[in-house]
Design an enzyme around this catalytic site. Structure first.
Site, PDB file in Angstrom:
ATOM      1  N   GLY A   1       2.384  -6.288   0.590  1.00  0.00           N
ATOM      2  CA  GLY A   1       1.729  -4.984   0.630  1.00  0.00           C
ATOM      3  C   GLY A   1       2.468  -4.018   1.523  1.00  0.00           C
TER       4      GLY A   1
ATOM      5  N   CYS B   1       3.642  -8.237   9.750  1.00  0.00           N
ATOM      6  CA  CYS B   1       3.735  -6.860   9.274  1.00  0.00           C
ATOM      7  C   CYS B   1       5.194  -6.415   9.315  1.00  0.00           C
ATOM      8  CB  CYS B   1       2.887  -5.966  10.185  1.00  0.00           C
ATOM      9  SG  CYS B   1       2.788  -4.262   9.657  1.00  0.00           S
ATOM     10  N   LEU B   2       5.595  -5.670   8.304  1.00  0.00           N
ATOM     11  CA  LEU B   2       6.961  -5.134   8.302  1.00  0.00           C
ATOM     12  C   LEU B   2       7.211  -4.257   9.520  1.00  0.00           C
ATOM     13  CD1 LEU B   2       7.413  -3.997   4.597  1.00  0.00           C
ATOM     14  CD2 LEU B   2       8.057  -6.165   5.645  1.00  0.00           C
TER      15      LEU B   2
END
Lengths: 173, 173
Positions: B47, B96-97
């Protein structure tokens, strides 16, 4: 220079241990990396990675004037380690039950045989003195797959130890 | 299509509340394509939210279809999404990126209802659960300036869903 050391400190818990130790390190030019510190029983335990320009003896000379009055045992090792070497656990194992001797050895023995590499293990004893309950949480890597660990958990249940294995699938978003 | 630069914590832009989308023109379609290309350029990423690439608009893309053994709705582009119902809670591991090299445990609703617009402005409504619901909640948090770091829970607590083992019984001699 980029020397990394592993510091271990153990002693009776009292307020101010972390502040005094890390303050001394900072003032002496050290840099605290990753750390794990916790109270166990009435002791306080510190494990931390420290970057420091001097050698091991210089680091000990810096810390002992603070650690000794605080009653802390100090252990220093040279390490090759550096930051950003996280090992991602892919499985979590919980053990809950009445406390009895040998439970850690029994569970971790069976799990090691089934391919578990432990990254983190925490235990507590709760309940009452007369009826203690044992709580253990492990995060680790299933080196031979999670199914092997489920089989080991099933075998442990048949021996009366309630162990549950949950997969950790980190979501990256 | 272009792969966009991912903002990394502690970039202040990750903390702002994003604005609703009003125009569904070609420029917006091109942005969605770039955002998707950016998501796909990151290994394992399920996502992405527009604020992660510095665009303060309420758009998230989620696609958990690469994960085995889960229910999902395939590739989702959710514009101006609102979670309109929650049910249950569960703990899972998230990364998380925008926060490289760190994962942690976060509590999310187990099942949610999401109402949103699709990328062309049409109304959509999804009921989802588990991993997909977690991914959507993680991404919608970005629209409100929140990171999973704001929701970490202790490794000591065990709120994980457990597999239930049945005693094998004593029929074997």
């Amino acid at each position: 220079m980029d020397n990394w050391y592993m510091l271990a400190l153990v002693g009776k818990d009292r307020p101010g241990i972390v502040a005094r130790i890390t303050g001394t390190l900072f003032e002496g030019g050290g840099n605290v990396g990753e750390a794990s510190m916790t109270r166990l029983g009435d002791s306080f335990t510190v494990m931390m990675m420290v970057r420091f320009d001097g050698d091991k003896h210089a680091l000990r000379a810096l810390l002992e004037p603070v650690s000794q009055p605080l009653g802390l045992q100090l252990h220093i090792d040279n390490i090759d380690g550096r930051l950003h070497q996280h090992v991602e656990p892919d499985v979590r194992i919980s053990v809950l039950g009445a406390d009895r001797a040998g439970i850690v050895a029994q569970v971790t023995g069976a799990m090691a045989e089934a391919g578990l590499n432990i990254c983190n293990l925490e235990t507590d004893v709760g309940g009452s003195e007369a009826h203690p309950i044992y709580i253990m949480h492990i995060e680790g890597q299933a080196l031979h797959g999670v199914d092997r660990l489920h089989d080991a958990a099933q075998a442990l249940l048949d021996k009366g130890v309630e162990v549950t294995v949950s997969e950790i699938d980190a979501l990256i978003g | 299509m272009a792969v966009l630069e991912i903002l990394r914590y502690p970039d202040e832009r990750l903390k702002s509340v994003a604005e609703p989308v009003a125009e569904f023109d070609q420029t917006f379609q091109d942005f969605i394509a770039d955002l998707e290309a950016t998501r796909q350029s990151a290994p394992g990423c399920v996502g992405i939210a527009a604020p992660q690439v510095g665009r303060s608009v309420r758009v998230v893309l989620v696609d958990v279809s690469t994960k085995p053994k889960i229910t999902h709705h395939g590739h989702l582009a959710l514009v101006n999404p609102e979670v309109t119902a929650w049910d249950g809670f569960t703990v899972g591991r998230e990364g998380c990126l925008s926060v490289p090299d760190f994962t942690g445990n976060v509590i999310r609703a187990e099942r949610i209802t999401v109402e949103a617009l699709d990328q062309f402005g049409g109304s959509v409504k999804y009921e989802m659960e588990g991993y997909e619901a977690r991914a959507v909640q993680h991404e919608i948090d970005h629209l409100d300036g929140l990171l999973f770091l704001d929701r970490l829970v202790s490794r000591r607590s065990d709120l994980f869903r457990r597999k239930k083992y049945q005693k094998s019984g004593g029929e074997k001699g």
